[in-house]
Design an enzyme around this catalytic site. Structure first.
Site, PDB file in Angstrom:
ATOM      1  CG  ASP A   1      -1.977   1.244   1.112  1.00 51.30           C
ATOM      2  OD1 ASP A   1      -1.801   2.096   0.532  1.00 51.30           O
ATOM      3  OD2 ASP A   1      -3.082   0.897   1.651  1.00 51.30           O
ATOM      4  CG  ASP A   2      -0.086   4.752   0.002  1.00 51.53           C
ATOM      5  OD1 ASP A   2      -1.065   4.473  -0.806  1.00 51.53           O
ATOM      6  OD2 ASP A   2      -0.707   5.195   1.237  1.00 51.53           O
TER       7      ASP A   2
ATOM      8  CB  CYS B   1      -6.593   2.414  -1.179  1.00 50.25           C
ATOM      9  SG  CYS B   1      -5.271   3.102  -0.340  1.00 50.25           S
TER      10      CYS B   1
ATOM     11  NE  ARG C   1      -5.962  -1.396  -1.535  1.00 41.93           N
ATOM     12  CZ  ARG C   1      -5.049  -1.970  -1.087  1.00 41.93           C
ATOM     13  NH1 ARG C   1      -5.114  -3.125  -0.601  1.00 41.93           N
ATOM     14  NH2 ARG C   1      -4.010  -1.201  -0.782  1.00 41.93           N
TER      15      ARG C   1
ATOM     16  CE  LYS D   1      -6.181   0.138   2.266  1.00 37.26           C
ATOM     17  NZ  LYS D   1      -5.485   1.159   2.113  1.00 37.26           N
TER      18      LYS D   1
ATOM     19  CG  HIS E   1      -9.848   0.682   1.328  1.00 38.68           C
ATOM     20  ND1 HIS E   1      -8.802   1.689   1.247  1.00 38.68           N
ATOM     21  CD2 HIS E   1     -11.045   1.478   1.767  1.00 38.68           C
ATOM     22  CE1 HIS E   1      -9.413   2.768   1.506  1.00 38.68           C
ATOM     23  NE2 HIS E   1     -10.484   2.695   2.067  1.00 38.68           N
TER      24      HIS E   1
ATOM     25  CB  SER F   1      -6.833   3.400   4.829  1.00 40.94           C
ATOM     26  OG  SER F   1      -6.682   3.273   3.669  1.00 40.94           O
TER      27      SER F   1
ATOM     28  CG  HIS G   1      -2.165   3.878   4.013  1.00 38.93           C
ATOM     29  ND1 HIS G   1      -2.731   4.528   5.102  1.00 38.93           N
ATOM     30  CD2 HIS G   1      -3.030   4.264   2.805  1.00 38.93           C
ATOM     31  CE1 HIS G   1      -3.560   5.368   4.650  1.00 38.93           C
ATOM     32  NE2 HIS G   1      -3.897   5.145   3.586  1.00 38.93           N
TER      33      HIS G   1
ATOM     34  CG  ASP H   1      -2.360   0.607  -3.088  1.00 42.33           C
ATOM     35  OD1 ASP H   1      -1.101   1.124  -3.071  1.00 42.33           O
ATOM     36  OD2 ASP H   1      -3.233   0.954  -2.271  1.00 42.33           O
ATOM     37  CG  ASN H   2      -1.814   3.951  -4.375  1.00 47.44           C
ATOM     38  OD1 ASN H   2      -2.886   3.706  -4.067  1.00 47.44           O
ATOM     39  ND2 ASN H   2      -0.845   4.643  -3.550  1.00 47.44           N
TER      40      ASN H   2
ATOM     41  CE  LYS I   1      -2.945   7.368  -1.186  1.00 49.44           C
ATOM     42  NZ  LYS I   1      -2.983   6.848   0.217  1.00 49.44           N
TER      43      LYS I   1
END
Length: 454
Positions: free
Chosen positions: A27-28, A67, A71, A121, A123, A146, A226, A278-279, A299
């Site tokens: 994540d991130d 996010c 996903r 996660k 989300h 998150s 994240h 994810d990004n 992001k």
């Protein structure tokens, strides 16, 4: 006298023929946040080993820069707008989520007898109708949104992740009232986020061991890096300037534990491991965020740093070791590719946007020719067509719309706007972008919405 035969069951044949799949989705995490992607600060020997034994994808895109949309795209093989999940992210008070009528990677593999688990996660909706078990997974263990969000209404939390909170992890772990769920039930509130990366890995390893004799799909979307950032006490670095590095290196160690389990069980020759993010990185958090170098921004943007992410794919004997490709692929392409590798065609009752990239696992040709960019709020902003990237978006505080054209072969950092020199290419890309968006908009499918109390 009849000859004796070995008792080979249909399940044995299926397990032999069908590969296992593990998707690790951080994540991130930025493009530059792995040793094998050029980081000179973060040491990631275990993920680097997967790259040395597999293949790096250096033009790999997430379908959104935040996010929830990203996903949805990974699991359904669709642009987030096609499945109604394009308008930013879900919060604890959100009354909608991924429609269980959508067809996910887990749905496809479960239909073939695969064991399926989501650990991490989610989300995509915290209501029972939208959680993993409504979307093809046999089990779920993780944080439903998150890790900077509070149950039940997202109130009473700090505004930012800070050096002070990193320096006092024992206090900080209770600052966010974030839930941990087992299937549809909250089992820990607040979750002890210091140990969550390791506990995810423990569950993932248990799942792999339990299904060693059956085909399986493990989706492992880590909550980290994240913000807020946490690690277990035994790997904690008290210097807040090293907070992000510490978290990524802990993730790397846990990836090593999982990969070693696959190796030790003798599953390497029939298991694919895909590692990606994810990004891009949340740059405004500085030492609590990562790096997208040499890409522009991070992001929340449609510049390369927001959506071009690190990706490593591992499959000994099937993916050539120590290779790298700049072929143009996306997270949406994973569903049709996994379907092809598992041997069962996707259903033909719906449109998906992903493409089968099995040839790209061993070569440098990709079937993908274009990819449309939507903002974090779901607004159409650009398109990549082959080596060209066209953007038409608001830039700066005044919201002025700027049009840009970049040649990504020569300018991966998006510093040279050549739109004035290429009017024909600009016109063609603008037309193509709007045509794709029009088709998606007209054929978009509904999200699940919580029924009204009336």
């Amino acid at each position: 006298m009849a000859m004796a035969t070995s008792a080979i069951t249909a399940q044995d044949v299926r397990a032999e023929a069908q590969p296992n799949f593990i998707i690790i989705f951080t994540d991130d995490q930025g493009y530059n946040d792995l040793g094998c992607f050029g980081s000179d600060k973060i040491q990631t020997p275990n993920i680097d080993r997967l790259a040395n034994e597999g293949r790096k994808f250096t033009s790999f895109y997430s379908a959104c820069s935040v996010c929830s949309p990203s996903r949805a795209a990974l699991l359904t093989g669709c642009y987030p707008k096609r499945v109604g999940m394009h308008r930013h992210v879900l919060f604890p008070k959100s009354d909608y989520g991924l429609n269980p009528n959508e067809y996910t990677i887990a749905d496809h593999l479960k239909s073939q007898g695969y064991a399926t688990a989501c650990v991490g996660k989610w989300h995509l909706g915290h209501h029972p109708e939208t959680l993993p078990r409504a979307n093809g997974f046999d089990s779920y263990f993780g944080i439903p949104y998150s890790n900077d969000m509070n149950h039940p209404d997202n109130q009473g939390k700090p505004k930012v992740s800070s050096d002070e909170l990193w320096a006092d992890q024992s206090t900080a772990v209770n600052v966010w009232n974030t839930p941990l769920m087992e299937n549809e039930e909250i089992v820990e509130l607040p979750v002890d986020q210091r140990t969550i990366t390791r506990r995810y890995t423990d569950r993932a390893i248990e799942f792999v061991i339990s299904n060693r004799d059956n085909p399986f799909f493990l989706y492992l979307p880590h909550s980290m890096p994240h913000i807020p950032l946490y690690v277990p006490d035994d790997v904690y670095d008290a210097d807040p300037q090293n907070a992000y590095t510490c978290v990524i290196q802990h993730i790397d160690a846990e990836v090593g534990r999982l990969a070693d389990t696959v190796r030790e069980l003798g599953l390497s020759d029939r298991t694919y491991i895909i590692y990606t993010s994810d990004n891009g990185p949340w740059l405004r958090f500085k030492n609590h965020g990562g790096s997208a170098d040499p890409l522009r921004d991070g992001k929340g943007t449609t510049f390369e740093g927001g959506q071009r992410v690190p990706c490593v794919m591992w499959g000994p004997g099937r993916i050539p070791a120590g290779t790298s490709t700049d072929a143009f692929v996306t997270t949406m392409d994973l569903l049709p590719t996994i379907a092809a590798l598992s041997g069962k065609p996707l259903p033909s009752d719906r449109t998906i946007d992903g493409l089968d990239i099995t040839p790209t696992l061993t070569g440098d040709e990709s079937p993908r020719r274009d990819f449309v960019f939507y903002s974090a709020q779901g607004v159409l902003e650009g398109i990549r067509g082959e080596k060209w990237k066209y953007l038409s978006k608001s830039v700066g505080k005044n919201g002025k719309v700027e049009t840009m054209l970049f040649n990504l072969e020569d300018d991966i950092s998006e510093q040279k706007n050549v739109i004035d020199q290429q009017p024909d290419i600009t016109k063609r890309l603008d037309h193509r972008m709007k045509k794709i968006d029009q088709e998606i908009t007209e054929a978009a499918r509904p999200v699940w919405r919580k029924p009204s109390a009336d």
